[in-house]
Design a protein around this motif. Structure first.
Motif, PDB file in Angstrom:
ATOM      1  N   LEU A   1      -2.820 -22.241   1.251  1.00 25.03           N
ATOM      2  CA  LEU A   1      -2.133 -21.559   0.772  1.00 25.03           C
ATOM      3  C   LEU A   1      -1.121 -21.550   1.672  1.00 25.03           C
ATOM      4  CD1 LEU A   1      -3.278 -18.974  -1.951  1.00 25.03           C
ATOM      5  CD2 LEU A   1      -2.626 -21.496  -2.340  1.00 25.03           C
ATOM      6  N   ALA A   2       0.216 -20.903   1.950  1.00 19.50           N
ATOM      7  CA  ALA A   2       1.228 -20.872   2.758  1.00 19.50           C
ATOM      8  C   ALA A   2       1.037 -19.441   2.884  1.00 19.50           C
ATOM      9  CB  ALA A   2       2.737 -21.167   2.045  1.00 19.50           C
ATOM     10  N   GLN A   3       1.407 -18.308   3.981  1.00 22.53           N
ATOM     11  CA  GLN A   3       1.214 -16.889   3.755  1.00 22.53           C
ATOM     12  C   GLN A   3       1.409 -16.279   2.692  1.00 22.53           C
ATOM     13  OE1 GLN A   3      -0.983 -14.878   5.860  1.00 22.53           O
ATOM     14  NE2 GLN A   3       0.146 -15.236   7.554  1.00 22.53           N
ATOM     15  N   ALA A   4       2.557 -17.056   2.563  1.00 23.20           N
ATOM     16  CA  ALA A   4       3.307 -15.463   1.446  1.00 23.20           C
ATOM     17  C   ALA A   4       2.351 -15.747   0.400  1.00 23.20           C
ATOM     18  CB  ALA A   4       4.624 -15.852   1.064  1.00 23.20           C
ATOM     19  N   GLY A  59       4.052 -11.510   7.468  1.00 21.26           N
ATOM     20  CA  GLY A  59       4.398 -12.810   6.969  1.00 21.26           C
ATOM     21  C   GLY A  59       5.301 -13.849   5.765  1.00 21.26           C
ATOM     22  N   MET A  60       5.767 -12.705   5.671  1.00 19.24           N
ATOM     23  CA  MET A  60       7.123 -12.532   4.588  1.00 19.24           C
ATOM     24  C   MET A  60       8.129 -12.753   4.810  1.00 19.24           C
ATOM     25  SD  MET A  60       6.051 -10.778   0.772  1.00 19.24           S
ATOM     26  CE  MET A  60       4.225 -11.970   0.232  1.00 19.24           C
ATOM     27  N   ASP A  61       9.162 -13.551   4.396  1.00 21.59           N
ATOM     28  CA  ASP A  61      10.076 -13.363   4.898  1.00 21.59           C
ATOM     29  C   ASP A  61      10.666 -12.441   4.140  1.00 21.59           C
ATOM     30  OD1 ASP A  61      10.921 -14.657   2.750  1.00 21.59           O
ATOM     31  OD2 ASP A  61      11.120 -16.378   3.819  1.00 21.59           O
ATOM     32  N   ASP A  62      12.839 -12.667   4.054  1.00 15.64           N
ATOM     33  CA  ASP A  62      13.365 -11.083   3.150  1.00 15.64           C
ATOM     34  C   ASP A  62      13.155 -11.369   1.315  1.00 15.64           C
ATOM     35  OD1 ASP A  62      13.907 -10.047   5.574  1.00 15.64           O
ATOM     36  OD2 ASP A  62      16.202 -10.171   5.526  1.00 15.64           O
ATOM     37  N   LYS A  63      12.910 -12.731   1.609  1.00 14.56           N
ATOM     38  CA  LYS A  63      13.104 -12.997   0.281  1.00 14.56           C
ATOM     39  C   LYS A  63      12.255 -12.708  -0.734  1.00 14.56           C
ATOM     40  CE  LYS A  63      14.617 -16.989  -2.359  1.00 14.56           C
ATOM     41  NZ  LYS A  63      14.443 -18.328  -2.421  1.00 14.56           N
ATOM     42  N   GLU A  64      11.464 -12.811   0.139  1.00 14.13           N
ATOM     43  CA  GLU A  64       9.480 -12.672  -0.628  1.00 14.13           C
ATOM     44  C   GLU A  64       9.503 -11.042  -0.467  1.00 14.13           C
ATOM     45  OE1 GLU A  64       8.140 -17.570   1.350  1.00 14.13           O
ATOM     46  OE2 GLU A  64       8.330 -15.780   2.748  1.00 14.13           O
ATOM     47  N   VAL A  88       8.198  -6.209  -3.725  1.00 16.10           N
ATOM     48  CA  VAL A  88       8.374  -5.010  -4.127  1.00 16.10           C
ATOM     49  C   VAL A  88       8.756  -4.973  -5.537  1.00 16.10           C
ATOM     50  CG1 VAL A  88      10.225  -3.473  -3.927  1.00 16.10           C
ATOM     51  CG2 VAL A  88       9.986  -4.385  -1.579  1.00 16.10           C
ATOM     52  N   ALA A  89       9.421  -5.964  -5.921  1.00 12.56           N
ATOM     53  CA  ALA A  89       9.525  -6.423  -7.274  1.00 12.56           C
ATOM     54  C   ALA A  89       8.367  -6.862  -8.246  1.00 12.56           C
ATOM     55  CB  ALA A  89      10.493  -7.893  -7.840  1.00 12.56           C
ATOM     56  N   LEU A 135       0.078   2.543  -0.004  1.00 15.73           N
ATOM     57  CA  LEU A 135       0.337   1.368   0.746  1.00 15.73           C
ATOM     58  C   LEU A 135       0.152   1.017   1.819  1.00 15.73           C
ATOM     59  CD1 LEU A 135       2.302  -1.696  -0.080  1.00 15.73           C
ATOM     60  CD2 LEU A 135       3.755   0.246   0.032  1.00 15.73           C
ATOM     61  N   ILE A 136       0.178   0.390   3.028  1.00 22.05           N
ATOM     62  CA  ILE A 136       0.116   0.933   4.983  1.00 22.05           C
ATOM     63  C   ILE A 136       1.234  -0.428   4.864  1.00 22.05           C
ATOM     64  CG2 ILE A 136      -0.556   0.660   6.388  1.00 22.05           C
ATOM     65  CD1 ILE A 136      -3.083   0.922   5.994  1.00 22.05           C
ATOM     66  N   GLU A 137       2.550   0.365   5.574  1.00 21.38           N
ATOM     67  CA  GLU A 137       3.404  -0.594   5.730  1.00 21.38           C
ATOM     68  C   GLU A 137       4.627  -0.462   7.024  1.00 21.38           C
ATOM     69  OE1 GLU A 137       5.550  -2.967   5.472  1.00 21.38           O
ATOM     70  OE2 GLU A 137       4.443  -4.013   3.460  1.00 21.38           O
ATOM     71  N   HIS A 138       4.857  -1.259   7.267  1.00 17.72           N
ATOM     72  CA  HIS A 138       5.975  -1.284   9.250  1.00 17.72           C
ATOM     73  C   HIS A 138       7.133  -1.392   8.504  1.00 17.72           C
ATOM     74  CE1 HIS A 138       3.429  -1.050  11.623  1.00 17.72           C
ATOM     75  NE2 HIS A 138       2.228  -2.123  11.876  1.00 17.72           N
ATOM     76  N   ASP A 139       7.586  -2.534   7.200  1.00 19.99           N
ATOM     77  CA  ASP A 139       8.766  -3.115   6.663  1.00 19.99           C
ATOM     78  C   ASP A 139       9.362  -1.772   6.279  1.00 19.99           C
ATOM     79  OD1 ASP A 139      11.164  -3.549   5.260  1.00 19.99           O
ATOM     80  OD2 ASP A 139      10.176  -5.805   5.275  1.00 19.99           O
ATOM     81  N   MET A 140       9.612  -1.019   6.732  1.00 21.96           N
ATOM     82  CA  MET A 140      11.035   0.100   6.245  1.00 21.96           C
ATOM     83  C   MET A 140      11.507  -0.020   5.058  1.00 21.96           C
ATOM     84  SD  MET A 140       9.845   2.590   7.765  1.00 21.96           S
ATOM     85  CE  MET A 140       8.172   2.942   8.634  1.00 21.96           C
TER      86      MET A 140
END
Lengths: 391, 261
Positions: B155-158, B184-189, B194-195, B211-216
């Motif tokens: 499978l692909a990363q996303a 490993g996800m781009d903006d759209k993914e 989030v959705a 949720l552990i997150e780096h993406d603000m």
């Protein structure tokens, strides 16, 4: 990757014809291999086999077509297999040597299927299958010799005793992994063989002699088998007994593989930490694999003891465990059919290549290294589970 | 409101290294807690302690009214905590569908004897699992359902991250721990992720998420309850705005991120 049904999926009639034909070809190859005399003929057959696998590798469509045909008409597949297995002794006739080879090959097939639960499904390198095999043989032989128990009664008792042994090795093994686990099982295997060698009540190095032949409905397995006027040598009795055990082992393997237990074993093979995170009690499933392995191996041991009527610790050495492991690796881990093919090839080839008998261990070593380097997935690689094909 | 998970004064030491230092927090039923902090702050260790991979050196954890301190992983999962991993840990040689079915392990019960002597029951159980798994694969974003018969390793990363979430949901958890799901996800993914999480919450209002997150942007989407960890200690907790305004957080974490941006 053509994983969905290929466009060339055969129709039912074509599939049935192809299924019968391919199984007859397989049986014919086995027959010629068994009859082959001299190293050159065997080498030629091996070359033929090599070409076959090369073609399978180059044109994966062939393999897909064969499996598609076999699964398309499962009843035809099973019936053809049954007829071939039942009829083989009639074709072989009075050649007791070939029958003997077939019996040993079938017992090894059961042992390899037993180990496959661990090595194939769960990636547990167990070098003690030979010990479980020996425990099965000794327990049933001792019960028969000392208490006059019948073969049919000793069969389940020996299996339970070996299962207990499986739990006993399984529990300390839970705490170790990979190489260390392999070492623990090697130690257990050697200890069992040494104990059999040194106890008085196991007959020491002389082993146990004069194990009585089993009988069924008044027919002694030591006497020739009469079927519809055909007379088959006494080995045919054990041939059919061993074949029945192979069927039991295959059904066991299929049912466990298709259930959540097989999936749990596969999960801990792929990633133990992730398996834990799915709520799988990893330690318990490892012990379970040991127990199932020992249970089936003991069945094989019991039949072996009553077949040869004489067992000694030399029959259950570390080398036996290595041989079984080689069969699983060569045949294809976690592929039931492949494991059986591996067991047959590695039982028959060393017998046929007698000229090299001094180098048997070397032969197994070279085979394992060769396979791990060239074709680590074995002759028949594991296949993804398919759900709802006939929905 | 009753707390679903309560972590009290948990400390985790590896030899001389203090990976978690006296951490206390709780998660309410149906809420989202976002855990932020620089690399190596102890976020993943926190997940490992909660899910029973590590036994905490000190402290206590209760989940749904029961003490889960030092309980083995399989027990924790059975009680209703599921997780994903930072570096996706799929069963890569098994099909996508099998990965999800394995996630249902604690919700199925065929034993060895059942499998051998009651094959019909075992087969029915598997068929039910297949149906549920297919539904789970259809629920998320992406086309996992179409790829259900592929080996998970291809499978692909996303899609791998999505599959991990589907597998975690298969155990019907009350609390799901997502370890950096947007890696490993781009903006759209990431927006689709989030959705997905929002849709999941509206579908299961009882479900709690950590949720552990780096993406603000992901953290900003769940701003009610944010906790920041640094050097194993909780240094701030509150809404996204208050945590972001906290000078210690800026020093530890956002300062570095701002320099990056």
């Amino acid at each position: 990757m053509g994983l969905s049904a290929s466009p060339a999926a055969p129709g039912a009639a074509a599939a049935a014809a192809f299924t019968i034909l391919s199984q007859l070809c397989g049986a014919a190859f086995l027959y010629v291999l068994l009859k082959a005399d001299g190293s050159w003929q065997v080498m030629g057959l091996l070359a033929l086999l090599g070409v076959g696998f090369f073609l399978l590798e180059r044109f994966p469509g062939i393999g897909e077509f064969i499996t598609a045909s076999l699964t398309r008409v499962p009843l035809v597949t099973a019936a053809t297999a049954a007829i071939i297995v039942l009829g083989f002794p009639f074709v072989v006739g009075s050649n007791t040597y070939i029958l003997h080879l077939l019996i040993v090959a079938q017992l090894y097939a059961v042992l390899a299927l037993a180990l496959n639960f661990q090595l194939g499904s769960a990636n547990i390198p167990n070098f003690a299958t030979g010990a479980s095999y020996g425990i099965g043989a000794y327990v049933s032989a001792l019960l028969a010799l000392n208490f006059g128990m019948s073969f049919w009664l000793t069969l389940p008792i020996a299996a339970l005793a070996a299962t207990l042994f499986g739990f006993i090795i399984g529990i300390p093994s839970m705490r170790t992994r990979d190489t260390y686990l392999a070492l623990v099982t090697i130690a257990f295997g050697v200890v069992v063989q040494q104990l059999l060698n040194n106890f008085d009540w196991t007959g020491g190095p002389n082993g146990l002699v004069g194990i009585p032949a089993p009988s069924l409905f008044g027919h002694s397995f030591a006497s020739p088998l009469q079927v519809f006027g055909w007379k088959l040598p006494s080995q045919a009795n054990f041939y059919y007994l061993a074949a029945a055990l192979v069927v039991v082992a295959v059904v066991t393997a299929q049912r466990l593989h298709g259930s959540r237990i097989g999936l749990a074993w596969n999960a801990l093979r792929a990633d133990e930490i992730a398996a834990k995170a799915q709520g799988i009690n990893v330690a318990w499933y490892k012990v379970l694999a040991f127990a199932v392995d020992a249970f089936l191996a003991a069945f094989a041991g019991t039949i072996y003891a009553f077949y040869v009527s004489y067992i000694s610790p030399d029959n259950f050495t570390f080398l036996v465990s290595v041989t079984i492991m080689t069969m699983v690796i060569v045949g294809g881990m976690d592929n039931i059919f492949g494991v059986i093919v591996g067991a047959f090839l590695l039982t028959i080839l060393p017998e046929k290549l007698r000229a090299f008998s001094d180098y048997r261990l070397l032969f197994f070593g070279v085979v394992v290294i060769g396979f791990l380097m060239i074709r680590p997935q074995g002759l028949f690689p594991q296949r993804l589970r398919q759900y709802g094909v006939h929905r | 409101m009753s707390a679903l998970l309560r972590v009290e004064n948990v400390t985790m030491r590896f030899g001389g290294l203090v990976a978690l230092n006296d951490v206390t927090f709780s998660v309410k039923k149906g809420s989202v807690l976002a855990v932020i902090g620089p690399n190596g702050a102890g976020k993943s260790t926190l997940f490992n302690v909660v899910t029973g991979v590590y036994k905490p050196t000190a402290g206590r954890m209760t989940f749904d009214g029961a003490d889960i301190t030092s309980k083995p992983s399989y027990e924790v999962v059975r009680r209703g905590i599921a997780r994903t991993f930072q570096s996706s840990r799929l069963f890569s040689d098994l099909s996508v569908l099998d990965n999800v079915i394995i996630g249902m392990h604690t919700r199925t019960k065929t034993g060895v004897l059942d499998a051998l002597f009651r094959p019909g029951a075992s087969r029915r159980e598997m068929a039910a699992c297949v149906e549920k798994a297919e539904a789970l694969l259809q629920a998320g974003s992406g086309d996992l359902y179409e790829q259900r018969n592929r080996p998970a390793g291809t499978l692909a990363q996303a899609d791998r991250r999505r599959l991990e979430i589907a597998r975690a949901l298969a155990s019907q958890p009350k609390l799901i721990l997502l370890d950096e799901p947007s890696v490993g996800m781009d903006d759209k993914e990431t927006d689709a992720l989030v959705a997905d999480i929002k849709r999941l919450r509206s579908g299961h209002p009882e479900l709690s998420v950590i949720l552990i997150e780096h993406d603000m942007r992901v953290v900003g989407a769940f701003p009610e309850h944010v906790m920041c960890i640094d050097y194993g200690s909780r240094i701030a907790e509150g809404s996204f705005e208050t945590v972001r305004a906290n000078p210690r957080v800026q020093e530890a974490y956002l300062g570095k991120a701002a320099a990056h941006a």
